[in-house]
Write a protein that holds these residues in place. Structure first.
Motif, PDB file in Angstrom:
ATOM      1  N   PRO A 124       8.182  -4.395   6.256  1.00  0.00           N
ATOM      2  CA  PRO A 124       6.952  -3.739   6.714  1.00  0.00           C
ATOM      3  C   PRO A 124       6.243  -4.629   7.736  1.00  0.00           C
ATOM      4  O   PRO A 124       5.911  -5.780   7.425  1.00  0.00           O
ATOM      5  CB  PRO A 124       6.107  -3.625   5.431  1.00  0.00           C
ATOM      6  CG  PRO A 124       6.986  -4.024   4.291  1.00  0.00           C
ATOM      7  CD  PRO A 124       8.088  -4.850   4.856  1.00  0.00           C
TER       8      PRO A 124
ATOM      9  N   THR B  31       5.046 -10.203   4.171  1.00  0.00           N
ATOM     10  CA  THR B  31       5.442  -8.942   3.539  1.00  0.00           C
ATOM     11  C   THR B  31       6.946  -8.945   3.267  1.00  0.00           C
ATOM     12  O   THR B  31       7.692  -9.745   3.843  1.00  0.00           O
ATOM     13  CB  THR B  31       5.106  -7.727   4.433  1.00  0.00           C
ATOM     14  OG1 THR B  31       5.824  -7.839   5.658  1.00  0.00           O
ATOM     15  CG2 THR B  31       3.615  -7.638   4.714  1.00  0.00           C
TER      16      THR B  31
ATOM     17  N   PHE C 192      -0.396  -0.940   1.269  1.00  0.00           N
ATOM     18  CA  PHE C 192       0.174  -0.310   2.469  1.00  0.00           C
ATOM     19  C   PHE C 192      -0.419   1.070   2.740  1.00  0.00           C
ATOM     20  O   PHE C 192      -0.227   1.625   3.810  1.00  0.00           O
ATOM     21  CB  PHE C 192       1.702  -0.284   2.364  1.00  0.00           C
ATOM     22  CG  PHE C 192       2.266  -1.684   2.353  1.00  0.00           C
ATOM     23  CD1 PHE C 192       2.541  -2.343   3.538  1.00  0.00           C
ATOM     24  CD2 PHE C 192       2.448  -2.366   1.151  1.00  0.00           C
ATOM     25  CE1 PHE C 192       3.011  -3.643   3.532  1.00  0.00           C
ATOM     26  CE2 PHE C 192       2.918  -3.673   1.135  1.00  0.00           C
ATOM     27  CZ  PHE C 192       3.202  -4.306   2.325  1.00  0.00           C
TER      28      PHE C 192
ATOM     29  N   TRP D 234       1.037   0.196   9.347  1.00  0.00           N
ATOM     30  CA  TRP D 234       2.281  -0.584   9.354  1.00  0.00           C
ATOM     31  C   TRP D 234       3.433   0.327   9.735  1.00  0.00           C
ATOM     32  O   TRP D 234       3.297   1.544   9.744  1.00  0.00           O
ATOM     33  CB  TRP D 234       2.526  -1.222   7.982  1.00  0.00           C
ATOM     34  CG  TRP D 234       2.756  -0.199   6.892  1.00  0.00           C
ATOM     35  CD1 TRP D 234       1.798   0.484   6.202  1.00  0.00           C
ATOM     36  CD2 TRP D 234       4.020   0.268   6.405  1.00  0.00           C
ATOM     37  NE1 TRP D 234       2.394   1.358   5.325  1.00  0.00           N
ATOM     38  CE2 TRP D 234       3.753   1.241   5.420  1.00  0.00           C
ATOM     39  CE3 TRP D 234       5.358  -0.035   6.705  1.00  0.00           C
ATOM     40  CZ2 TRP D 234       4.773   1.908   4.726  1.00  0.00           C
ATOM     41  CZ3 TRP D 234       6.376   0.623   6.023  1.00  0.00           C
ATOM     42  CH2 TRP D 234       6.068   1.587   5.035  1.00  0.00           C
TER      43      TRP D 234
END
Ligand code: FMN
Length: 165
Positions: free
Chosen positions: A109, A24, A96, A101
């Motif tokens: 993230p 990420t 997301f 997260w």
């Protein structure tokens, strides 16, 4: 490479079973992430890790402006999150919104289902072919408590990638 060489190479790599990572990143207010198999430690001292991102991916385009990447390893219990990041593209969906997260070191993230993760500062970028290598210097992370088996290429080889390679 000759056609026979290409064929032999493709057969060989299709048999390998290497770890898969979800990588990420975050830049300019945008979070991104995708499933990555082209990744490896490349140095002990200094510690370095290479992540290959396809230049077609949404994640690559966000990573162009990013300073760091987060590299996550998963156990089989959370293969659904791994599949989400490999089969969908941030060009069309917000991955997301579909997973747990939190913002971690350098605003990266951090995926809460991950068994282990580290954040690396991007210290170099170079072409690897149709992927761009991002050389990382690890700056923070959470090591696995215990990890007997992790999601590997063999678990996701049939997954239809969210983006053409
Ligand atoms: C088995 C497998 C391995 C993959 N390996 C990589 C990789 O090493 N690097 C990469 O950039 N994408 C890789 N992908 C593709 C991306 O994870 C996928 O296209 C993703 O949906 C792209 O998301 P994005 O457009 O939001 O970045 C792989 C996909 C699969 C199924």
């Amino acid at each position: 490479m000759s056609e026979a060489g290409t064929d032999a190479f493709e057969k060989l790599v299709s048999l390998l079973n290497y770890p898969m990572y979800v990588v990420t990143t975050h830049a300019d207010g945008i979070s991104a992430g995708c499933l990555v198999g082209f990744a490896s430690q490349t140095s002990i001292n200094p510690p370095r890790f290479l992540v290959g991102l396809s230049r077609r991916n949404h994640t690559y385009r966000v990573a162009v402006a990013a300073t760091h990447l987060a590299v996550h390893l998963f156990d089989h219990e959370h293969i659904d999150t791994v599949e989400l990041f490999g089969s969908q593209t941030g060009d069309k969906v917000d991955k997301f919104e579909r997973c747990a997260w939190h913002p971690g070191p350098a605003q990266m993230p951090i995926l809460e289902d991950a068994a282990a993760w580290f954040v690396g500062k991007i210290v170099d970028r170079f072409s690897l072919g149709d992927h761009t290598g991002h050389l990382l210097e690890p700056v923070d992370g959470s090591p696995p408590e215990e990890l007997e088996s992790w999601v590997s290429f063999g678990d996701v080889r049939e997954l239809e990638p969210g983006h053409e390679a």
